[in-house]
Write an enzyme that holds these catalytic residues in place. Structure first.
Site, PDB file in Angstrom:
ATOM      1  N   ASP A  31       0.854  -1.191   0.000  1.00 32.81           N
ATOM      2  CA  ASP A  31       0.000   0.000   0.000  1.00 32.81           C
ATOM      3  C   ASP A  31       0.892   1.245   0.000  1.00 32.81           C
ATOM      4  O   ASP A  31       1.884   1.322   0.714  1.00 32.81           O
ATOM      5  CB  ASP A  31      -0.910  -0.006   1.236  1.00 32.81           C
ATOM      6  CG  ASP A  31      -2.045   0.990   1.106  1.00 32.81           C
ATOM      7  OD1 ASP A  31      -3.205   0.562   1.002  1.00 32.81           O
ATOM      8  OD2 ASP A  31      -1.778   2.213   1.088  1.00 32.81           O
ATOM      9  N   ASN A  88     -12.923  -2.925   2.577  1.00 33.23           N
ATOM     10  CA  ASN A  88     -13.778  -1.746   2.683  1.00 33.23           C
ATOM     11  C   ASN A  88     -14.770  -1.829   1.530  1.00 33.23           C
ATOM     12  O   ASN A  88     -14.358  -2.047   0.384  1.00 33.23           O
ATOM     13  CB  ASN A  88     -12.945  -0.472   2.594  1.00 33.23           C
ATOM     14  CG  ASN A  88     -11.982  -0.334   3.772  1.00 33.23           C
ATOM     15  OD1 ASN A  88     -12.294  -0.742   4.886  1.00 33.23           O
ATOM     16  ND2 ASN A  88     -10.811   0.220   3.521  1.00 33.23           N
ATOM     17  N   HIS A 101     -10.268  -5.239  -3.478  1.00 33.11           N
ATOM     18  CA  HIS A 101      -8.963  -5.536  -2.876  1.00 33.11           C
ATOM     19  C   HIS A 101      -9.149  -5.859  -1.413  1.00 33.11           C
ATOM     20  O   HIS A 101     -10.095  -5.409  -0.780  1.00 33.11           O
ATOM     21  CB  HIS A 101      -7.999  -4.350  -3.045  1.00 33.11           C
ATOM     22  CG  HIS A 101      -8.541  -3.063  -2.514  1.00 33.11           C
ATOM     23  ND1 HIS A 101      -9.419  -2.282  -3.224  1.00 33.11           N
ATOM     24  CD2 HIS A 101      -8.364  -2.444  -1.323  1.00 33.11           C
ATOM     25  CE1 HIS A 101      -9.740  -1.217  -2.506  1.00 33.11           C
ATOM     26  NE2 HIS A 101      -9.121  -1.305  -1.334  1.00 33.11           N
ATOM     27  N   HIS A 103      -7.112  -5.724   2.234  1.00 33.44           N
ATOM     28  CA  HIS A 103      -5.955  -5.195   2.963  1.00 33.44           C
ATOM     29  C   HIS A 103      -5.419  -6.295   3.884  1.00 33.44           C
ATOM     30  O   HIS A 103      -6.198  -6.965   4.566  1.00 33.44           O
ATOM     31  CB  HIS A 103      -6.368  -4.011   3.845  1.00 33.44           C
ATOM     32  CG  HIS A 103      -6.853  -2.809   3.102  1.00 33.44           C
ATOM     33  ND1 HIS A 103      -6.078  -1.692   2.904  1.00 33.44           N
ATOM     34  CD2 HIS A 103      -8.043  -2.547   2.503  1.00 33.44           C
ATOM     35  CE1 HIS A 103      -6.767  -0.787   2.228  1.00 33.44           C
ATOM     36  NE2 HIS A 103      -7.970  -1.276   1.966  1.00 33.44           N
TER      37      HIS A 103
HETATM   38  P1  5GP Z   1      -9.646   1.434   0.133  1.00 29.61           P
HETATM   39  O1  5GP Z   1      -9.923   2.548   1.102  1.00 29.61           O
HETATM   40  O2  5GP Z   1     -10.243   1.655  -1.225  1.00 29.61           O
HETATM   41  O3  5GP Z   1     -10.002   0.095   0.720  1.00 29.61           O
HETATM   42  O4  5GP Z   1      -8.081   1.393   0.031  1.00 29.61           O
HETATM   43  C1  5GP Z   1      -7.354   1.753  -1.079  1.00 29.61           C
HETATM   44  C2  5GP Z   1      -5.908   1.682  -0.660  1.00 29.61           C
HETATM   45  O5  5GP Z   1      -5.120   1.770  -1.817  1.00 29.61           O
HETATM   46  C3  5GP Z   1      -5.470   2.822   0.265  1.00 29.61           C
HETATM   47  O6  5GP Z   1      -4.946   2.278   1.464  1.00 29.61           O
HETATM   48  C4  5GP Z   1      -4.427   3.577  -0.543  1.00 29.61           C
HETATM   49  O7  5GP Z   1      -3.339   4.021   0.238  1.00 29.61           O
HETATM   50  C5  5GP Z   1      -3.997   2.561  -1.568  1.00 29.61           C
HETATM   51  N1  5GP Z   1      -3.642   3.119  -2.878  1.00 29.61           N
HETATM   52  C6  5GP Z   1      -4.341   4.033  -3.591  1.00 29.61           C
HETATM   53  N2  5GP Z   1      -3.763   4.285  -4.780  1.00 29.61           N
HETATM   54  C7  5GP Z   1      -2.652   3.480  -4.810  1.00 29.61           C
HETATM   55  C8  5GP Z   1      -1.636   3.293  -5.777  1.00 29.61           C
HETATM   56  O8  5GP Z   1      -1.621   3.888  -6.849  1.00 29.61           O
HETATM   57  N3  5GP Z   1      -0.660   2.411  -5.454  1.00 29.61           N
HETATM   58  C9  5GP Z   1      -0.626   1.718  -4.286  1.00 29.61           C
HETATM   59  N4  5GP Z   1       0.373   0.873  -4.082  1.00 29.61           N
HETATM   60  N5  5GP Z   1      -1.590   1.874  -3.345  1.00 29.61           N
HETATM   61  C10 5GP Z   1      -2.578   2.747  -3.599  1.00 29.61           C
END
Ligand code: 5GP
Ligand code: ZN
Length: 108
Positions: A31, A88, A101, A103
């Site tokens: 992340d 999420n 995805h 985490h």
């Molecule tokens: P969500 O809140 O959608 O479950 O989490 C998305 C996660 O993706 C966040 O923790 C954010 O930091 C991560 N993220 C967003 N854009 C990118 C990216 O371009 N590359 C990587 N490696 N992580 C990302």
């Protein structure tokens, strides 16, 4: 595959990511804004918007994601100390990237 989707872009190799594992159907990368000493994202290569959009035929990839999380946790040596796996779902659930995805958080 969605042109504008950040995670589809990582899957296609168009956007850089720190990839720690991948096979035919799943990719795992760090992340970009970690919330734990180890914070990885386990991502199906197929574009699925969220858990709400998971179809019957996606059961296999979902169980694969969980088994890969377990394997990567072992490799990162966070299995014994423990870890969390989190989905999420949609905006109210904190989802900001609308490509399914999981985490994997641990290493505390
Ligand atoms: P969500 O809140 O959608 O479950 O989490 C998305 C996660 O993706 C966040 O923790 C954010 O930091 C991560 N993220 C967003 N854009 C990118 C990216 O371009 N590359 C990587 N490696 N992580 C990302
Ligand atoms: Zn996508």
């Amino acid at each position: 595959m969605e042109k504008e989707c950040a995670f589809c872009q990582i899957v296609r190799g168009e956007k850089p990511a720190d990839i720690v594992f991948q096979n035919e159907s799943v990719v795992v990368f760090k992340d970009i804004r970690p919330h734990a000493p180890v914070h990885l994202l386990i991502v199906p290569k197929k574009h699925i918007r969220s858990l709400n959009d998971l179809a019957e035929q996606d059961q296999e990839v979902l169980s694969e994601m969980i088994l890969i999380a377990r394997k990567v946790a072992q490799e990162k040596e966070i299995s014994n100390s423990g870890y969390r796996i989190v989905f999420n779902v949609e905006r109210g659930g904190g989802q900001v990237i609308f490509h399914l995805h999981m985490h994997l958080l641990g290493g505390w």
